[in-house]
Design a protein around this motif. Structure first.
Motif, short mmCIF file in Angstrom:
data_model
loop_
_atom_site.label_atom_id
_atom_site.label_comp_id
_atom_site.label_asym_id
_atom_site.label_seq_id
_atom_site.Cartn_x
_atom_site.Cartn_y
_atom_site.Cartn_z
N VAL A 1 -16.41 -3.01 18.21
CA VAL A 1 -17.75 -2.59 17.78
C VAL A 1 -18.38 -1.59 18.74
CG1 VAL A 1 -20.08 -3.38 17.26
CG2 VAL A 1 -18.10 -4.70 16.49
N ARG B 1 -17.45 3.19 15.76
CA ARG B 1 -17.98 2.33 14.69
C ARG B 1 -19.43 2.69 14.45
NH1 ARG B 1 -15.58 -2.88 13.81
NH2 ARG B 1 -17.43 -3.34 12.58
N ARG C 1 -22.87 1.28 12.18
CA ARG C 1 -23.47 0.28 11.28
C ARG C 1 -24.19 1.00 10.15
NH1 ARG C 1 -24.71 -4.92 10.67
NH2 ARG C 1 -26.67 -5.48 9.62
N ASP C 2 -23.64 0.85 8.96
CA ASP C 2 -24.21 1.47 7.77
C ASP C 2 -25.11 0.44 7.08
OD1 ASP C 2 -24.81 2.74 5.42
OD2 ASP C 2 -22.76 3.27 4.91
N ASN C 3 -26.41 0.65 7.15
CA ASN C 3 -27.35 -0.32 6.59
C ASN C 3 -27.21 -0.46 5.07
OD1 ASN C 3 -28.48 -0.97 9.07
ND2 ASN C 3 -29.92 0.76 8.98
N PRO D 1 -23.74 -3.15 4.99
CA PRO D 1 -23.66 -3.83 6.29
C PRO D 1 -22.42 -4.68 6.49
CG PRO D 1 -25.29 -4.88 4.88
CD PRO D 1 -24.88 -3.62 4.19
N THR D 2 -21.73 -5.05 5.41
CA THR D 2 -20.55 -5.90 5.55
C THR D 2 -19.26 -5.10 5.70
OG1 THR D 2 -20.21 -6.03 3.15
CG2 THR D 2 -21.64 -7.70 4.18
N GLU E 1 -16.75 -2.06 7.44
CA GLU E 1 -16.45 -1.32 8.68
C GLU E 1 -16.53 0.17 8.37
OE1 GLU E 1 -12.68 -2.39 10.25
OE2 GLU E 1 -13.16 -4.50 10.44
N ARG E 2 -17.51 0.82 8.93
CA ARG E 2 -17.70 2.25 8.69
C ARG E 2 -17.64 3.00 10.03
NH1 ARG E 2 -17.88 4.36 3.26
NH2 ARG E 2 -17.80 2.45 2.02
#
Length: 205
Positions: free
Chosen positions: A158, A180, A182-184, A187-188, A190-191
Motif C-alpha cells: 500500500v 497504489r 485509493r480510488d474513492n 474503494p474495494t 486495487e488501483r
C-alpha cells in the motif's frame, strides 16, 4: 480455377479487405486523439503549432507550466528518441523564462488503473524506449518494471512507491513512477497511478 479454389481465393480477398479496413479505422481513431507533440528545449510556440490539443501560450518572462484543455496523449517528437503515451488527464508542460519547454510531468491514464492495465501501459512505454535507444540508468537501485510475481507483490504494497529511470543519450532523462492509489469511487479495488517526468539530461549515469 475450380470452384473450391475460387471460393478460397474470394475468402482470402475478403479477409484481407476486412483487415485493411480495421487497420485504417484504428489509425484514424489514434490520429483523432488530441495530442501534445513536443521536444524538451524547443520554443514553446513550436509545440503549440505542432499539437492538436489546445493549450495556453507561455507567459513571457515567467517560469511556470500549462496544462492541455482536454485529455491528451504525449507524442515525444524527437526523430530518434520519440514515443507516444496513452491519453492523459493530468498533464503539465513546463516552460522557462525564455519561453522554451523545460520539462513534462504527466500521468498517462485518464483514471486510476487496475494492476494488469497498469503493467500493460508501463511495459509498452518501456518497450518503446528500448526500441528508440533509451537505456535504463541507476538500474541496480531502481530496476526497470517487469510483469513478474515479485514485481506484482512490490506494487501491491500500500505505501510502496516504485521508480525507474531512463536516459536518451546525452539529451533527455525521465523518471517513471508507479504507486497504489485509493480510488474513492472504487474503494474495494486495487488501483494504481503512473507518473512520468521528462527533462533534459543532467549527467546522471
Amino acid at each position: 480455377m475450380n470452384l473450391i479454389h475460387r471460393a478460397g481465393w474470394r475468402r482470402g480477398i475478403l479477409a484481407l479487405a476486412v483487415a485493411s479496413l480495421l487497420t485504417l479505422a484504428a489509425i484514424e481513431v489514434l490520429s483523432d486523439e488530441p495530442e501534445i507533440a513536443l521536444l524538451i528545449g524547443e520554443p514553446y510556440k513550436a509545440m503549440r503549432q505542432r499539437s492538436t490539443a489546445s493549450i495556453d501560450p507561455a507567459i513571457p518572462g515567467h517560469s511556470w507550466f500549462n496544462a492541455p484543455k482536454s485529455d491528451a496523449r504525449l507524442r515525444f517528437a524527437d526523430p530518434q528518441f520519440g514515443f507516444v503515451t496513452p491519453l492523459a488527464r493530468f498533464f503539465t508542460v513546463g516552460f522557462s523564462r525564455d519561453q522554451r519547454i523545460d520539462g513534462v510531468r504527466m500521468s498517462p491514464q485518464i483514471e486510476p488503473l487496475l494492476l494488469d492495465d497498469t503493467l500493460k501501459v508501463v511495459l509498452d512505454l518501456q518497450e518503446q524506449w528500448r526500441n528508440a535507444g533509451w537505456v535504463p540508468i541507476r538500474a541496480e537501485e531502481f530496476p526497470s518494471f517487469a510483469d513478474t510475481p515479485q514485481w506484482r507483490d512490490r506494487l501491491r504494497e500500500v505505501k510502496n512507491v516504485e521508480k525507474a529511470y531512463w536516459r536518451a543519450g546525452d539529451k533527455y532523462q525521465l523518471m517513471l513512477v508507479v504507486s497504489r492509489f485509493r480510488d474513492n469511487k472504487r474503494p474495494t479495488e486495487e488501483r494504481y497511478l503512473i507518473t512520468l517526468g521528462i527533462h533534459r539530461s543532467r549527467g546522471v549515469q
